[in-house]
Design a protein around this motif. Structure first.
Motif, PDB file in Angstrom:
ATOM      1  N   VAL A   1       7.533  -1.387   0.787  1.00  0.00           N
ATOM      2  CA  VAL A   1       7.994  -2.731   0.052  1.00  0.00           C
ATOM      3  C   VAL A   1       9.419  -2.508  -0.459  1.00  0.00           C
ATOM      4  CG1 VAL A   1       7.549  -3.779  -2.271  1.00  0.00           C
ATOM      5  CG2 VAL A   1       5.773  -2.405  -1.168  1.00  0.00           C
TER       6      VAL A   1
ATOM      7  N   GLY B   1       3.931   0.740  -1.352  1.00  0.00           N
ATOM      8  CA  GLY B   1       2.509   0.065  -2.187  1.00  0.00           C
ATOM      9  C   GLY B   1       1.296   0.695  -1.563  1.00  0.00           C
TER      10      GLY B   1
ATOM     11  N   LEU C   1      12.670  -2.476  -2.519  1.00  0.00           N
ATOM     12  CA  LEU C   1      13.030  -2.561  -3.908  1.00  0.00           C
ATOM     13  C   LEU C   1      14.445  -2.999  -4.236  1.00  0.00           C
ATOM     14  CD1 LEU C   1      11.881   1.067  -4.886  1.00  0.00           C
ATOM     15  CD2 LEU C   1      10.319  -0.980  -5.023  1.00  0.00           C
TER      16      LEU C   1
ATOM     17  N   ARG D   1      -0.893   5.281  -0.913  1.00  0.00           N
ATOM     18  CA  ARG D   1       0.503   5.318  -0.727  1.00  0.00           C
ATOM     19  C   ARG D   1       1.191   6.757  -0.226  1.00  0.00           C
ATOM     20  NH1 ARG D   1       0.917   6.649  -7.325  1.00  0.00           N
ATOM     21  NH2 ARG D   1       0.190   8.665  -7.111  1.00  0.00           N
TER      22      ARG D   1
ATOM     23  N   GLY E   1      10.075   1.302  -1.559  1.00  0.00           N
ATOM     24  CA  GLY E   1       9.117   2.010  -2.155  1.00  0.00           C
ATOM     25  C   GLY E   1       7.865   1.703  -1.177  1.00  0.00           C
TER      26      GLY E   1
ATOM     27  N   ASP F   1      12.050   5.559  -5.041  1.00  0.00           N
ATOM     28  CA  ASP F   1      12.072   5.141  -3.812  1.00  0.00           C
ATOM     29  C   ASP F   1      11.443   6.358  -2.726  1.00  0.00           C
ATOM     30  OD1 ASP F   1      14.045   6.788  -3.440  1.00  0.00           O
ATOM     31  OD2 ASP F   1      15.472   5.110  -2.930  1.00  0.00           O
TER      32      ASP F   1
ATOM     33  N   ASN G   1       5.444  -1.506  -5.788  1.00  0.00           N
ATOM     34  CA  ASN G   1       5.960  -0.146  -5.528  1.00  0.00           C
ATOM     35  C   ASN G   1       4.986   0.861  -6.255  1.00  0.00           C
ATOM     36  OD1 ASN G   1       6.804   2.398  -4.785  1.00  0.00           O
ATOM     37  ND2 ASN G   1       8.789   2.152  -6.203  1.00  0.00           N
TER      38      ASN G   1
END
Length: 409
Positions: free
Chosen positions: A337, A332, A339, A131, A330, A310, A303
């Protein structure tokens, strides 16, 4: 009006006209290839412009592109396959497999060779690598505390994977793991770990466990001699105009690389990458081949940023805005991703996921719409607006979005 898989083809063709008139004809982009897949059908494919501008060689449906950071999702899937096999866990400290990193500390000041450091608040975990919260930096970054050190040491450029890992061991971290989001060389570290944990070279694992089973026949870490005619120059936009950044002749992609980059080393075609996207859209299986389970993919596309934040609120990365849009986005385990589409200011759905490459390539997958889109071009510093407008125009062509029920019509 022609509708295919719920998409208005006349409205979708506006994208082809737009990218040609706005970007290709004026010379901003050398080429553009767009593939739209929905509800089990290849709805749209277009190729516009030149593979080689100087030689006036048209781009082809099977042209081979440098996909750069679109390598990262493939590497992330490779790592998660090992998680499913019980060989490694997301909560494992990275030092379990890279013991020379056990003593990494955080930058407090100084210069290369004479850093002042402080202890980390907690050890770096595998999830931090996936991440981008590991505290690592990147030679392509600008504005971080350690970016220049990565460049001076040639980490990820002049090293092999073992030398790359050893070089990082001699540097501090940007921040304590989990404290911020900083787009980094973390996915290259994942590639190294895939090789170390599996016991086979990373490139061999990717080829035998992902590319070959999926039929991604034109994707690899180099271009073999018999396919060079389909390879093309990579351009760059500069203040002086468009220039060739990486020519075909003499390109390092024509031979097996010394540094096998899980963060950006693959080349491939739009058709190949669509197969990877279709696998993800189907929950980790395609044509009878399952790489990961639906639950693993579900976890990957959630997330994972600490506190549900974020990227905008956690980022220390100059690349964040250019790659993701940042606000309302966000991250992953290998993907950005969505949000909150109201913060991104472009159409989409909560839970759609995506990423792009340095040469302008881009993909996104929207499970709610049963939609996958792949965009290919080959120029560094491609304007962000290209990706934003592509999203806008594809969603504008949908006639039957499940997010707009009859009760609201």
């Amino acid at each position: 009006m022609t509708i295919k898989a719920g998409i208005n083809l006349e409205r979708l063709q506006r994208w082809d006209r737009h990218v040609k008139e706005t970007y290709v004809d004026p010379g901003i982009l050398p080429n553009a290839q767009t593939v739209v897949y929905r509800q089990g059908e290849l709805v749209h494919q277009s190729v516009i412009g030149w593979a080689d501008v100087e030689r006036q060689i048209p781009v082809r449906e099977d042209s081979i592109f440098r996909i750069y950071s679109m390598t990262k999702p493939i590497t992330s899937v490779a790592f998660m396959m090992l998680v499913e096999e019980g060989r490694v866990s997301l909560s494992d400290p990275v030092s379990r497999f890279i013991p020379e990193w056990a003593g990494l500390e955080v930058f407090e000041g100084g210069e290369l060779g004479s850093y002042r450091t402080a202890p980390v608040n907690r050890p770096m975990q595998m999830v931090d690598l996936l991440r981008h919260t590991a505290g690592l930096s990147y030679l392509i970054q600008q504005g971080g505390k350690l970016d220049d050190a990565y460049r001076k040491l040639g980490l990820g450029l002049k090293t092999d994977l073992d030398e790359f890992i050893a070089g990082i061991a001699g540097l501090p971290l940007e921040f304590s793991p989990g404290e911020a989001w900083h787009y980094s060389a973390a996915t290259d570290v994942l590639g190294y770990l895939v090789g170390r944990i599996s016991g086979v070279p990373f490139e061999q694992f990717v080829k035998s466990r992902i590319l070959e089973p999926l039929g991604m026949v034109d994707t690899d870490f180099f271009v073999p001699a018999e396919k060079v005619e389909r390879f093309m120059p990579c351009y760059a936009l500069t203040e002086q105009g468009r220039v060739i950044f990486n020519a075909v002749e003499g390109s390092h992609y024509l031979g097996a690389p010394r540094f096998v980059s899980g963060g950006g080393g693959l080349v491939g075609t739009a058709a190949d990458y669509l197969r990877f996207c279709r696998l993800l859209l189907r929950g980790g299986e395609l044509d009878g081949v399952r790489l990961i389970s639906p639950k693993t993919l579900e976890l990957m596309t959630m997330n994972h940023l600490p506190g549900g934040a974020d990227i905008a609120s956690l980022s220390r990365s100059a690349i964040a805005r250019s790659e993701s849009g940042s606000a309302g986005v966000g991250f992953g385990l290998g993907f950005a991703v969505t949000l909150d589409p109201t913060l991104t200011l472009v159409p989409g759905n909560v839970g759609d996921f995506y990423w792009g490459g340095a040469a302008g390539t881009y993909f996104w997958i929207d499970p709610l719409e049963d939609l996958a889109v792949v965009f290919m071009t080959q120029t560094l510093y491609c304007p962000d607006r290209v990706r934003q407008t592509l999203r806008t125009m594809v969603y504008a062509a949908l006639e039957d979005s499940p997010t707009w029920p009859e009760s609201r019509a």
